[in-house]
Scaffold this active site. Structure first.
Site, PDB file in Angstrom:
ATOM      1  N   LYS A 297      28.441  -6.931  19.364  1.00 14.59           N
ATOM      2  CA  LYS A 297      28.442  -8.085  18.446  1.00 14.59           C
ATOM      3  C   LYS A 297      28.609  -7.504  17.081  1.00 14.59           C
ATOM      4  O   LYS A 297      27.653  -6.879  16.619  1.00 14.59           O
ATOM      5  CB  LYS A 297      27.031  -8.933  18.338  1.00 14.59           C
TER       6      LYS A 297
ATOM      7  N   ASP B  97      25.490 -12.450   8.565  1.00 13.02           N
ATOM      8  CA  ASP B  97      25.137 -13.782   9.265  1.00 13.02           C
ATOM      9  C   ASP B  97      24.348 -14.690   8.258  1.00 13.02           C
ATOM     10  O   ASP B  97      23.163 -14.360   8.453  1.00 13.02           O
ATOM     11  CB  ASP B  97      24.390 -13.496  10.723  1.00 13.02           C
TER      12      ASP B  97
ATOM     13  N   LYS C  29      20.802 -20.198   6.915  1.00 12.62           N
ATOM     14  CA  LYS C  29      19.519 -19.500   7.223  1.00 12.62           C
ATOM     15  C   LYS C  29      18.567 -19.706   5.986  1.00 12.62           C
ATOM     16  O   LYS C  29      19.375 -19.984   4.983  1.00 12.62           O
ATOM     17  CB  LYS C  29      19.526 -18.308   7.557  1.00 12.62           C
TER      18      LYS C  29
ATOM     19  N   ASP D  85      23.334  -7.732  11.692  1.00 11.83           N
ATOM     20  CA  ASP D  85      23.825  -8.353  12.573  1.00 11.83           C
ATOM     21  C   ASP D  85      25.218  -7.756  13.432  1.00 11.83           C
ATOM     22  O   ASP D  85      25.578  -8.405  14.245  1.00 11.83           O
ATOM     23  CB  ASP D  85      24.046 -10.105  12.367  1.00 11.83           C
TER      24      ASP D  85
ATOM     25  N   ASP E  75      24.618 -21.315  13.559  1.00 13.49           N
ATOM     26  CA  ASP E  75      23.839 -20.000  13.421  1.00 13.49           C
ATOM     27  C   ASP E  75      23.693 -19.478  14.798  1.00 13.49           C
ATOM     28  O   ASP E  75      23.553 -18.187  14.990  1.00 13.49           O
ATOM     29  CB  ASP E  75      22.571 -20.384  12.929  1.00 13.49           C
TER      30      ASP E  75
ATOM     31  N   GLU F   1      26.123 -18.066  16.565  1.00 17.86           N
ATOM     32  CA  GLU F   1      27.600 -17.531  16.332  1.00 17.86           C
ATOM     33  C   GLU F   1      27.662 -16.473  17.092  1.00 17.86           C
ATOM     34  O   GLU F   1      29.121 -16.107  17.624  1.00 17.86           O
ATOM     35  CB  GLU F   1      27.758 -17.343  14.798  1.00 17.86           C
TER      36      GLU F   1
ATOM     37  N   ARG G   4      27.215 -15.515  20.063  1.00 16.67           N
ATOM     38  CA  ARG G   4      27.618 -16.179  21.629  1.00 16.67           C
ATOM     39  C   ARG G   4      28.932 -16.444  21.469  1.00 16.67           C
ATOM     40  O   ARG G   4      29.944 -16.379  22.401  1.00 16.67           O
ATOM     41  CB  ARG G   4      26.784 -16.877  22.402  1.00 16.67           C
TER      42      ARG G   4
HETATM   43  N1  BES Z   1      21.677 -13.121  14.287  1.00 13.66           N
HETATM   44  C1  BES Z   1      20.853 -13.987  14.700  1.00 13.66           C
HETATM   45  C2  BES Z   1      19.615 -13.489  15.730  1.00 13.66           C
HETATM   46  C3  BES Z   1      18.427 -12.821  14.715  1.00 13.66           C
HETATM   47  C4  BES Z   1      17.502 -13.594  13.983  1.00 13.66           C
HETATM   48  C5  BES Z   1      18.671 -11.574  15.179  1.00 13.66           C
HETATM   49  C6  BES Z   1      16.496 -12.755  13.267  1.00 13.66           C
HETATM   50  C7  BES Z   1      17.367 -10.870  14.462  1.00 13.66           C
HETATM   51  C8  BES Z   1      16.492 -11.413  13.715  1.00 13.66           C
HETATM   52  C9  BES Z   1      21.402 -15.019  15.692  1.00 13.66           C
HETATM   53  O1  BES Z   1      23.000 -15.078  15.124  1.00 13.66           O
HETATM   54  C10 BES Z   1      21.008 -16.432  15.252  1.00 13.66           C
HETATM   55  O2  BES Z   1      21.052 -16.996  14.294  1.00 13.66           O
HETATM   56  N2  BES Z   1      20.537 -16.989  16.397  1.00 13.66           N
HETATM   57  C11 BES Z   1      19.762 -18.246  16.258  1.00 13.66           C
HETATM   58  C12 BES Z   1      19.914 -18.847  17.410  1.00 13.66           C
HETATM   59  C13 BES Z   1      19.658 -20.305  17.697  1.00 13.66           C
HETATM   60  C14 BES Z   1      20.147 -21.017  16.211  1.00 13.66           C
HETATM   61  C15 BES Z   1      19.473 -20.972  18.888  1.00 13.66           C
HETATM   62  C16 BES Z   1      18.237 -17.807  16.120  1.00 13.66           C
HETATM   63  O3  BES Z   1      17.826 -16.866  16.923  1.00 13.66           O
HETATM   64  O4  BES Z   1      17.295 -18.452  15.654  1.00 13.66           O
HETATM   65 ZN    ZN Z   2      23.959 -13.526  14.324  1.00 13.03          ZN
HETATM   66 MN    MN Z   3      23.092 -16.442  13.631  1.00  9.60          MN
END
Ligand code: BES
Ligand code: ZN
Ligand code: MN
Length: 499
Positions: free
Chosen positions: A270, A275, A282, A293, A352, A354, A356
Site C-alpha cells: 500500500k 492519507d 481525519k 501510510d 478514509d 482508501e 483497500r
Molecule cells: N491508513 C489508515 C489506517 C491507520 C490509521 C493506520 C491510523 C495507522 C494509524 C487507513 O487508511 C484508515 O484510515 N483506515 C480507517 C478505516 C475505517 C474508515 C474503516 C481506520 O482505521 O480508521
Molecule cells: Zn490509509
Molecule cells: Mn485512510
C-alpha cells in the site's frame, strides 16, 4: 557500517574495543583466554560483582592490564552457561548496539563465536547481531542543517570486526551477508517511510523503482499511469487519487532470477503517500503520521533491495499501488459508487478506507503474473493497533500453508506476526444496498472486514495480507519508520529457496 570477518582469537586483538560475552558460572573461551593473559584481571572484576549478569547488561572496562585492546566490553549472558533464549539474545544485541553507539572509537571487534542461543545457528546469531547494529546506527538527517547538534550524529564507530576461526568463518560470513542485506533493505524502507508527503509522492516512488532497475539488470520496472489504469478499468484505485494534484501510479518491479517459467511471488505494498482521509477527513491530531501510510510500499522497496543484494534465485514481483488521498472538489464522496477492474462495484461509504480501494485493483492486476502467491503489506486499519498493539503485525490469509510459511518466517526473523480469522460472517458486514460491496464493514472487527474486502479480489491465487498499521512506525519521541516487516518478508523468500 562496514563489517569484516576476521580469523583470530579475542585476547590477541589490537582493537579499540573488544567485545566478549560472559556468564557467571564459567567463562567462555575468549574470556578465559583474556583472563589468563591479563593475569586474572577479568575474573577479579567479575568476582567483585561489578557486572549484573542479566542479559541486557554490560560493563565497559578501560585500560585492561597487559592487553593489546584499548577497551573491553563485557556483555552479560546470564548466571548459568546455558545458551541464551531468543528474548535474552534480543536484549544482548540491543545493549551491544547502544554501547557501540556510545563508544568513542572508530572500530570494534566482537567475539561472536562465544554467543550461543537456544536452537539457533551461528549464522542466525551473526545475522541478527548485524541487523541490530544496522538498525541502531540508522539516521535520518537529510533535512537537518546542523547535524552536529544531533546527539545521534556523534557516532564515531565506522567498522565492526567479527572474530571467527577457520571452522566458523563461512557461517559468520553467510550470516553477515544476510544481516547486511536485510539491515540495509530495512533502512531503505525506513527512509522512504520517513520522507514527508510533499517529497515522497507517487511519482517519487515510481522514480525510485526506475532508479533501482537502472542499476540492476535482473530487475525491470513497469509503471502504469492514470490513463493506462483508466483504460484497464481501475475505477477503484483512481477514485482515491481523484482529489489529489498528484497522479497515482501502479509500480511493478519484476525480478527474474529464478527458474524460467517458475511462477513468481508477488509482494504488493500500500503506497498512500499521504492519507488525509479525503472527504471523510481525519482529525488533526497526529495527522502528520499519515505520511507513513506508504510504509507497506516502502517495505516492498526494502525487500527488493535485499533480494538484489543477495541475488536470490527466485522470481519476485514487487508491486506498489501509489496514490495520495486528499479532499477537494474532485475527490470521491461518501456514497459514491465505483467500478473496480474486476468488474465488482464498490460503494464508498468512507473515503478514509482508501487502502483497500487501491489494493483491490492491484490485486486484480496481479492475476496477470499467474502468481504462486500474493502477499500484500499495508498500514490498513487503526483497528489492528487496537487488536495487536505496536508489537505484532496482523496476518490474514485465504490459504493456510501460506499463512504458516509467513508465521514461521516471522518467528525466525524475530519480526512478530499473529494470524486473525476470516470468514463468511465477517464478509457479510460489507454488504451494500446499492453496490456489490461496501468499502467498510462497521465498527467491529475492522481489521478482519478490511481483509475480507481484499479477499474478494484475491480469489485467483493463494493470498495473504499483512496489516502493519501498528508496527510500521513509532510515534512520540522516537517517531520514525521501523522498516518492518522487511525481515519477515526476506526470511519468507529465503525459505522459498530451500524448499
Ligand atoms: N491508513 C489508515 C489506517 C491507520 C490509521 C493506520 C491510523 C495507522 C494509524 C487507513 O487508511 C484508515 O484510515 N483506515 C480507517 C478505516 C475505517 C474508515 C474503516 C481506520 O482505521 O480508521
Ligand atoms: Zn490509509
Ligand atoms: Mn485512510
Amino acid at each position: 557500517m562496514e563489517f569484516v570477518v576476521k580469523n583470530g582469537t579475542a585476547e590477541k586483538q589490537k582493537t579499540a574495543c573488544l567485545i566478549i560475552g560472559v556468564h557467571k558460572k564459567t567463562l567462555p573461551a575468549s574470556a578465559t583466554a583474556i583472563d589468563s593473559s591479563t593475569e586474572g584481571y577479568l575474573s577479579g572484576v567479575l568476582k567483585r560483582g561489578d557486572l549484573d549478569f542479566t542479559p541486557g547488561h554490560s560493563l565497559m572496562l578501560l585500560h585492561t592490564h597487559h592487553a593489546p585492546f584499548e577497551r573491553l566490553l563485557l556483555l552479560a549472558m546470564g548466571d548459568s552457561d546455558k545458551p541464551l533464549t531468543e528474548a535474552e539474545f534480543k536484549k544482548l544485541t540491543g545493549n551491544l548496539a547502544s554501547q557501540l553507539k556510545a563508544v568513542k572509537s572508530k572500530e570494534a571487534s566482537v567475539a561472536i563465536t562465544d554467543i550461543a542461543v537456544e536452537g539457533k545457528s551461528l549464522q542466525w546469531i551473526t545475522r541478527q547481531l548485524v541487523e541490530a547494529i544496522e538498525y541502531a546506527f540508522y539516521q535520518f538527517t537529510q533535512f537537518k542543517n546542523d547535524t552536529g547538534k544531533d546527539a545521534l550524529s556523534a557516532n564515531s564507530l565506522k567498522k565492526v570486526v567479527l572474530l571467527a576461526d577457520r571452522k566458523t568463518a563461512d557461517e559468520v560470513k553467510a550470516g553477515l551477508a544476510q544481516g547486511q542485506a536485510i539491515g540495509n533493505g530495512r533502512n531503505i524502507a525506513r527512509t522512504l517511510g520517513n520522507l514527508p508527503g510533499n517529497i515522497c509522492h507517487p511519482t517519487y516512488l515510481a522514480d525510485e523503482a526506475k532508479a533501482l532497475a537502472k542499476n540492476h539488470t535482473r530487475l525491470t520496472t513497469r509503471i502504469l499511469n492514470e490513463k493506462q489504469m483508466a483504460d484497464l478499468g481501475m475505477g477503484s484505485l483512481l477514485s482515491v487519487s481523484a482529489g489529489s494534484e498528484q497522479e497515482a501510479c501502479l509500480i511493478c518491479m519484476e525480478f527474474k532470477n529464478g527458474k524460467r517459467g517458475a511462477k513468481p511471488l508477488v509482494l504488493l505494498g500500500k503506497g498512500i503517500t499521504f492519507d488525509t482521509g479525503g472527504i471523510s477527513l481525519k482529525p488533526g491530531a497526529a495527522m502528520d503520521e499519515m505520511k507513513f501510510d506508504m510504509c507497506g510500499a516502502a517495505s516492498v522497496f526494502g525487500v527488493m533491495n535485499a533480494i538484489l543484494d543477495l541475488d536470490l534465485p527466485l522470481n519476485v514481483i514487487g508491486m506498489v499501488a501509489a496514490a495520495e488521498n486528499m479532499p477537494s472538489g474532485k475527490a470521491s464522496r461518501p456514497g459514491d459508487i465505483v467500478t473496480s477492474m474486476s468488474g465488482k462495484t464498490i460503494e464508498i461509504l468512507n473515503t478514509d478506507a482508501e487502502g483497500r480501494l487501491v489494493l483491490c485493483d492491484a490485486l486484480t492486476y496481479a492475476e496477470r503474473y499467474k502468481p504462486e502467491a500474493v502477499v500484500d503489506i499495508a498500514t490498513l486499519t487503526g483497528a489492528c493497533i487496537v487488536a495487536l498493539g505496536h508489537h505484532t503485525t496482523g496476518l490474514l490469509s485465504n490459504n493456510e500453508p501460506l499463512a504458516d510459511d509467513l508465521l514461521n518466517a516471522s518467528k525466525e526473523a524475530m519480526d512478530n506476526a499473529w494470524q486473525l480469522p476470516m470468514g463468511e460472517e465477517y464478509t457479510q458486514q460489507l454488504d451494500s444496498n446499492f453496490a456489490d460491496l461496501a468499502n467498510i464493514g462497521g465498527p467491529s472487527a475492522g481489521t478482519i472486514t478490511a481483509a475480507c474486502f481484499l479477499a474478494r479480489f484475491a480469489e485467483a491465487y493463494p493470498w495473504a495480507h499483512l496489516d502493519i498499521a501498528g508496527t510500521a512506525w513509532k510515534s512520540g519521541k522516537e517517531k520514525g519508520a521501523t522498516g518492518r516487516p522487511v525481515p519477515m518478508l526476506v526470511q519468507f523468500l529465503l525459505n522459498r529457496i530451500n524448499n
